[in-house]
Motif scaffolding. Structure first.
Motif, mmCIF file in Angstrom:
data_model
loop_
_atom_site.group_PDB
_atom_site.id
_atom_site.type_symbol
_atom_site.label_atom_id
_atom_site.label_comp_id
_atom_site.label_asym_id
_atom_site.label_seq_id
_atom_site.Cartn_x
_atom_site.Cartn_y
_atom_site.Cartn_z
ATOM 1 N N THR A 126 61.018 8.846 59.239
ATOM 2 C CA THR A 126 60.342 8.464 60.792
ATOM 3 C C THR A 126 60.073 9.312 61.847
ATOM 4 N N GLY A 127 60.353 10.531 61.450
ATOM 5 C CA GLY A 127 59.915 11.582 62.365
ATOM 6 C C GLY A 127 61.212 11.743 63.450
ATOM 7 N N ASP A 128 60.882 12.876 64.216
ATOM 8 C CA ASP A 128 62.248 13.111 64.874
ATOM 9 C C ASP A 128 61.741 13.795 66.314
ATOM 10 N N GLY A 129 61.615 12.916 67.331
ATOM 11 C CA GLY A 129 61.200 13.699 68.548
ATOM 12 C C GLY A 129 59.673 13.904 68.602
ATOM 13 N N GLU A 130 59.290 15.369 68.743
ATOM 14 C CA GLU A 130 57.911 15.640 68.703
ATOM 15 C C GLU A 130 57.313 15.989 67.250
ATOM 16 N N ILE A 131 58.144 15.879 66.277
ATOM 17 C CA ILE A 131 57.823 15.963 64.824
ATOM 18 C C ILE A 131 57.365 14.221 64.237
ATOM 19 N N PRO A 132 56.027 14.302 63.977
ATOM 20 C CA PRO A 132 55.713 12.829 63.267
ATOM 21 C C PRO A 132 56.407 12.676 61.939
ATOM 22 N N ALA A 133 56.510 11.302 61.452
ATOM 23 C CA ALA A 133 56.855 10.989 60.228
ATOM 24 C C ALA A 133 55.868 12.041 59.265
ATOM 25 N N LEU A 134 56.309 12.442 58.150
ATOM 26 C CA LEU A 134 55.757 13.215 57.129
ATOM 27 C C LEU A 134 54.914 12.435 56.159
ATOM 28 N N GLY A 135 55.651 11.278 55.939
ATOM 29 C CA GLY A 135 54.775 10.197 54.880
ATOM 30 C C GLY A 135 55.378 10.523 53.587
ATOM 31 N N LYS A 136 54.838 10.134 52.519
ATOM 32 C CA LYS A 136 55.417 10.040 51.274
ATOM 33 C C LYS A 136 55.474 11.596 50.644
ATOM 34 N N VAL A 137 56.641 11.896 50.145
ATOM 35 C CA VAL A 137 56.694 12.825 49.687
ATOM 36 C C VAL A 137 56.105 12.923 48.287
ATOM 37 N N GLN A 138 55.216 14.005 47.992
ATOM 38 C CA GLN A 138 54.315 14.119 46.834
ATOM 39 C C GLN A 138 54.865 15.104 45.631
#
Length: 332
Positions: free
Chosen positions: A140-152
């Motif tokens: 979901t992200g955290d503060g100013e960090i956006p969600a990183l999406g699927k782990v590849q």
């Protein structure tokens, strides 16, 4: 339901000392200790103000005043002790590697269910605040960090240089030695915690120590969701304890796992670097035991991540079967 739990520890080694200190930080004292060498248990008890030392540590399993037992002995003894403790109605926190194989783990889980107690692995990965924060950032992200999406893709290194003493626990087959159960369990636990499902494709190469224990291995994993992991493990060559979790929109780098309290997150599009800190390395046992008490007193058993423990054990059992590396007296 009791509000205060009486903890007992089986064994007097490094982990037992850390456990006693963690209880002190929680404002408590260790209730009881048992050890094969009674004199060591007495010395340990004097050091930490432990109330009870057993002449026969088997008495611990049937002491009505003991609520939860932390098993810190070598992992080839875990099923023997867990079997008796669980049958005696005790909650059990068991040091990694929780058992030798999936058959033993299934037996312990079944006993815990039968006797309505909590059984869990003392796997620091499940409990350190840093990992909990990083799992959230991926999702979901955290503060100013956006969600990183699927782990590849996940890359994991763990190597330490152990002298070739074939009698010590690292290389001794009679003590269930080898890289996989000693350090590989950490790397696999990190991999599993960031993957959405259990890997079902596994490739590996292994190098054996003169005793027949696994000294070094490379492992490739892939799950049905296409997520992959590569592990490099060694007991006779130093490597950084480094994990890199590559996602669609950035990556995470963790140094000095498993008791990590710092990581960096790098955004893919902007290259922006975020330093993430959470928890403290020195409090690793405190986090494990706090979560265990939450599971026992509040029924919040999910914090112990037993399903992930089971998945990791399934991977390790499958690898050793492929390598035909069976410990003396072990039953698969």
């Amino acid at each position: 339901m009791k509000k205060e739990l009486n903890w007992a520890v089986l064994g007097c080694g490094v982990i037992a000392n850390e456990m006693a200190q963690a209880l002190e930080h929680m404002g408590k004292h260790l209730y009881a200790v048992g050890n094969r060498t009674h004199e060591k248990a007495v010395t340990f008890a004097e050091k930490y103000g432990v109330q009870k030392v057993y002449d026969d540590f088997q008495e611990m399993f049937h002491d009505p005043d003991v609520d939860v037992i932390y098993i810190t002995t070598p992992h080839n003894t875990h099923i023997e002790f867990a079997r008796e403790a669980l049958a005696g109605g005790k909650h059990v926190l068991c040091e990694k590697s929780v058992m030798l194989n999936s058959r033993e783990l299934a037996e312990a889980i079944a006993l815990a269910e039968e006797h309505h107690v909590v059984f869990a692995e003392a796997m620091t990965i499940w409990h350190m605040p840093l990992y909990k924060k990083l799992w959230q950032i991926v999702e979901t992200g955290d503060g100013e960090i956006p969600a990183l999406g699927k782990v590849q893709f996940i890359q994991l290194n763990f190597g330490s240089y152990k002298e070739y003493n074939m009698k010590n626990r690292f290389f001794n087959m009679n003590l269930a030695g080898g890289a996989l159960l000693d350090i590989g369990v950490y790397a696999l636990s990190i991999a599993r915690s960031f993957m959405s499902s259990q890997p079902d494709q596994v490739l590996s190469q292994v190098k054996y120590a003169p005793t027949g224990a696994d000294e070094q291995e490379g492992i490739l994993l892939m799950n049905p969701d296409g997520q992959m992991a590569a592990l490099s493990l060694s007991l006779h060559s130093k490597q950084p304890k480094r994990a890199v979790i590559s996602c669609e929109k950035g990556y995470i780098e963790i140094m000095e796992y498993p008791r990590a309290d710092r990581a960096i997150v790098v955004e893919a599009e902007t290259g922006k670097v975020h330093e993430i800190t959470a928890g403290a390395t020195a409090d690793a046992l405190l986090y494990e035991m706090t979560d265990m008490e939450d599971a026992i007193l509040n029924g919040n058993t999910g914090v112990m991540r037993l399903k992930d423990t089971r998945d990791v054990m399934e991977l390790m059992t499958g690898l050793r079967k492929e390598w035909n590396m069976k410990y003396p007296g072990e039953e698969w």
